[in-house]
Design a protein around this motif. Structure first.
Motif, PDB file in Angstrom:
ATOM      1  N   GLY A  90       0.783  -1.223   0.000  1.00 52.66           N
ATOM      2  CA  GLY A  90       0.000   0.000   0.000  1.00 52.66           C
ATOM      3  C   GLY A  90       0.816   1.275   0.000  1.00 52.66           C
ATOM      4  N   TYR A  91       2.142   1.142   0.023  1.00 51.12           N
ATOM      5  CA  TYR A  91       3.010   2.321   0.125  1.00 51.12           C
ATOM      6  C   TYR A  91       3.607   2.747  -1.218  1.00 51.12           C
ATOM      7  N   ALA A  92       3.110   2.167  -2.305  1.00 52.59           N
ATOM      8  CA  ALA A  92       3.473   2.632  -3.648  1.00 52.59           C
ATOM      9  C   ALA A  92       2.194   3.141  -4.295  1.00 52.59           C
ATOM     10  N   VAL A  93       1.882   4.403  -4.049  1.00 51.61           N
ATOM     11  CA  VAL A  93       0.556   4.944  -4.358  1.00 51.61           C
ATOM     12  C   VAL A  93       0.482   5.424  -5.804  1.00 51.61           C
ATOM     13  N   ARG A  94      -0.566   4.994  -6.478  1.00 51.09           N
ATOM     14  CA  ARG A  94      -0.814   5.409  -7.860  1.00 51.09           C
ATOM     15  C   ARG A  94      -1.725   6.637  -7.902  1.00 51.09           C
ATOM     16  N   ASN A  95      -2.634   6.731  -6.933  1.00 51.26           N
ATOM     17  CA  ASN A  95      -3.539   7.876  -6.865  1.00 51.26           C
ATOM     18  C   ASN A  95      -3.846   8.144  -5.393  1.00 51.26           C
ATOM     19  N   PHE A  96      -3.385   9.282  -4.881  1.00 55.22           N
ATOM     20  CA  PHE A  96      -3.527   9.589  -3.465  1.00 55.22           C
ATOM     21  C   PHE A  96      -4.963   9.917  -3.071  1.00 55.22           C
ATOM     22  N   CYS A  97      -5.792  10.278  -4.005  1.00 52.64           N
ATOM     23  CA  CYS A  97      -7.154  10.717  -3.703  1.00 52.64           C
ATOM     24  C   CYS A  97      -8.198   9.738  -4.221  1.00 52.64           C
ATOM     25  N   LYS A  98      -7.792   8.486  -4.354  1.00 56.99           N
ATOM     26  CA  LYS A  98      -8.704   7.442  -4.794  1.00 56.99           C
ATOM     27  C   LYS A  98      -8.498   6.205  -3.930  1.00 56.99           C
ATOM     28  N   ILE A  99      -9.585   5.595  -3.495  1.00 51.29           N
ATOM     29  CA  ILE A  99      -9.499   4.365  -2.709  1.00 51.29           C
ATOM     30  C   ILE A  99      -9.350   3.181  -3.656  1.00 51.29           C
ATOM     31  N   ASP A 100      -8.438   2.284  -3.335  1.00 54.39           N
ATOM     32  CA  ASP A 100      -8.230   1.102  -4.162  1.00 54.39           C
ATOM     33  C   ASP A 100      -9.515   0.288  -4.210  1.00 54.39           C
ATOM     34  N   SER A 101      -9.900  -0.139  -5.385  1.00 52.33           N
ATOM     35  CA  SER A 101     -11.161  -0.867  -5.568  1.00 52.33           C
ATOM     36  C   SER A 101     -11.197  -2.161  -4.767  1.00 52.33           C
ATOM     37  N   ARG A 102     -10.025  -2.701  -4.428  1.00 56.36           N
ATOM     38  CA  ARG A 102      -9.994  -3.927  -3.633  1.00 56.36           C
ATOM     39  C   ARG A 102     -10.520  -3.691  -2.221  1.00 56.36           C
TER      40      ARG A 102
END
Length: 651
Positions: free
Chosen positions: A144-156
């Motif tokens: 979880g510490y390699a963030v692709r989008n800081f303002c989006k919750i991962d769909s998982r």
């Protein structure tokens, strides 16, 4: 504080913002806080970015960010801000007890966490640290510490609708929410990295990107490796861009360049975004690495502290009820600096991980002696009064042996061999050890390594159960409770780790996942076994013994004012090398004093009471063991502490 240059600039900024934006209602608290903090904000921003050609433009963007986020902050959160401003030491209260968890490990997802909150309340936990939930690439997420989008919750994990329902439910239960903001780096699939890879010079300046190895090689001369086994070196060649990128942690995590004021403003905006989503506490990840400087280790630089001070001052304008945790696993002389220089003018983070205490506790478990523990705690510098430690036994990360070589020598050990002993002990390769940990990040040159493993497995419970050895099982449970007894009484916020309260063992299922099997830390990031958790209601089970003992400790802790963190701990020197002894006292009622005694030996130990009586302890006919309510005579010269056990004693 009024200072002409900064406030003249502020006037110009406010005039410009008035032209750009519609007038906002109910902004009086914002302007009061902005005025009170602006000189500090300007001074820090000027120190960091004063030479930038667009300095004034960035100052405008900074204030605009603060104003926009304040305007979008809910009335409920603004009310909490005002309450916490009046009670600014609210987080030092002894009532707070935390638990760190993965939402898809503790439950299935954010939605499934709702029915699982009752377990936390039953235990007494009222501060929930949900590990990173931002959007990450599958397989290259670093937990979880390699963030692709800081303002989006991962769909998982779910949706913002699920998240908002959880936050609302937590507030109703008077439970605090802690979330992570990864401030040091992004995923190489983040939008900024994608644009940089496409050749956008503005976004290439968000990172440390070089055409050849000449500058990276200079950095490498002084930079240590964080993950020497799995990610050697600190730079990665990006084939599509044809350039080298600084990647201190993993080759898919690009380090952010805080020399660029745009990076600071972007990350501040993200911090305030999550503050406005309802986070009470924000854990700022890898803060020791924020400033990179050639010729240094690129850790703990002065500018990193200035960045944190600036983040704190800005947050105090928009969301003053939100506090920060510094995730800096560094030497005691360095970690203390992350509280700031003082509690008002140069404050950084209100909370810091007490990694030294954690590692020293495990050293005492292995050696069965508290010599290094006593020495290490004695040498931790005094923290600020309006700051507190986060005390823990286990977390999602590995255990590193970060105590100083000088302290190891003073304790009577040779540093290199002692650290090797600890690795051997906790991997079960030392005679007599039942620990079942795994080596992590082993350095082939030095032989040094950190340790992965669940609390129960490291304490010997896994092997004791396999051997069907009742005595070893009992000793493992005592060790687990001893360690919890220390973090719940030491001073600060105790942070439990999910599964530890029911004796969760190592989970080797990660070996079947190609994205995880080269990282042994996944062995202690299990899926919560709720059938096992139900055993906490069945007397005679391991789960019952651990859960109910921890539950009782938490309940007692909340009732004892001396356990509030007001720099009210006194470390006591005793003549028994197996005992760790300290006192906690209530600053309002000085007679309300608790004596904590921990015996780390596998045999009963005796404490000579005479010296303590001369110091003012036990000047009464009897003392009470708070953990079982039993009275104990205080007239005997020696007090017996059972093996791997502890006392909380009060006159």
């Amino acid at each position: 504080m009024y200072e002409q240059i900064s406030h003249s600039l502020l006037n110009d900024i406010l005039v410009e913002l008035k032209k750009k934006n519609k007038p906002q209602k109910n902004m009086q608290f914002f302007y009061t806080r902005l005025g009170a903090n602006f000189y500090a904000i300007y001074s820090l921003f000027n120190t960091l970015y004063g030479d930038h050609p667009d300095f004034k433009k960035h100052m405008l963007q900074l204030v605009e960010t603060l104003m926009r986020q304040y305007s979008s902050r809910s009335g409920h959160l603004k009310k909490i801000d005002l309450e916490r401003e009046k009670d600014h030491n609210w987080f030092l209260n002894q009532k707070w007890v935390g638990m760190a968890l993965y939402c898809d490990g503790y439950a299935d997802n954010l939605k499934d966490m709702l029915p699982r909150l009752s377990y936390l309340q039953e235990l007494g936990v009222n501060l929930v640290h949900i590990m990173p939930i931002c959007d990450c690439p599958e397989g290259k997420s670093d937990g979880g510490y390699a963030v692709r989008n800081f303002c989006k919750i991962d769909s998982r994990f779910g949706t913002f609708e699920d998240f908002d329902k959880l936050v609302t439910n937590l507030k109703k239960r008077d439970m605090l929410l802690t979330l992570d903001v990864v401030v040091n780096h992004t995923s190489d699939q983040h939008e900024w990295a994608v644009k940089a890879r496409e050749g956008d010079k503005a976004y290439q300046d968000y990172y440390f990107i070089f055409d050849d190895r000449s500058i990276p090689d200079i950095y490498e001369e002084s930079m240590p490796e964080v993950f020497p086994e799995t990610a050697p070196g600190n730079f990665t060649w990006d084939e599509s861009m044809g350039k080298w990128v600084m990647t201190v942690f993993n080759n898919y995590q690009w380090d952010l360049n805080y020399r660029n004021p745009s990076v600071f403003i972007e990350m501040l905006n993200i911090i305030l975004f999550w503050a406005n989503r309802g986070a009470d506490i924000l854990r700022l990840d890898a803060v020791a690495f924020l400033w990179k400087k050639m010729g240094s280790s690129c850790q703990n630089e002065r500018e990193a502290h200035l960045i944190l001070q600036l983040m704190k001052d800005c947050c105090q304008v928009t969301a003053p009820g939100v506090i920060f945790i510094a995730e800096a696993i560094v030497a005691p002389t360095e970690i203390i600096k992350y509280f700031g220089e003082d509690a008002i003018n140069a404050k950084e983070c209100e909370i810091a991980y007490n990694a030294t205490f954690m590692a020293l506790l495990w050293d005492a478990v292995a050696t069965k002696k508290t010599i290094l523990l006593n020495k290490g705690i004695h040498d931790i510098p005094q923290k600020l009064e309006r700051a507190t430690w986060l005390n823990y036994v286990r977390c999602h990360d590995d255990i590193g042996w970060g105590f100083s070589d000088a302290d190891i020598v003073t304790a009577g050990y040779e540093p290199l061999s002692h650290r090797r002993f600890l690795v051997d002990y906790f991997t079960g390769n030392y005679e007599g050890s039942l620990a079942a940990g795994l080596a992590f990040g082993r350095n082939s040159e030095t032989g040094d390594a950190r340790i992965s493993g669940s609390l129960a497995s490291l304490a010997g419970l896994e092997r004791a159960l396999k051997n069907n050895d009742p005595d070893a099982i009992s000793m493992a449970i005592k060790t687990i409770l001893l360690l919890h007894g220390m973090i719940l009484s030491f001073g600060g916020i105790p942070m439990l780790y999910y599964g530890d309260a029911i004796g969760t063992l190592n989970d080797d299922s990660y070996l079947n996942d190609e994205s995880k099997n080269n990282d042994s830390r996944w062995v202690h990031r299990p899926k919560m076994d709720w059938e096992k958790a139900m055993q906490r209601t069945q007397p005679g089970t391991v789960e019952y013994s651990i859960f109910n003992a921890v539950k009782k400790m938490i309940s007692i802790r909340k009732e004892i004012p001396a356990f509030a963190d007001r720099n009210n701990r006194e470390l006591l020197s005793v003549d028994n090398p197996h005992l760790f002894v300290f006192s906690r006292f209530d600053q309002i009622n000085s007679s309300s004093r608790v004596l904590i005694i921990g015996n780390f030996d596998a045999e009963p130990q005796f404490l000579n009471l005479s010296p303590l009586q001369r110091m003012g302890f036990f000047q009464y006919d009897s003392i009470k063991n708070l953990c079982n309510g039993e009275s104990m005579p205080a007239i005997n010269e020696n007090l017996m502490i059972p093996a791997r056990s502890f006392y909380w004693l009060q006159a």
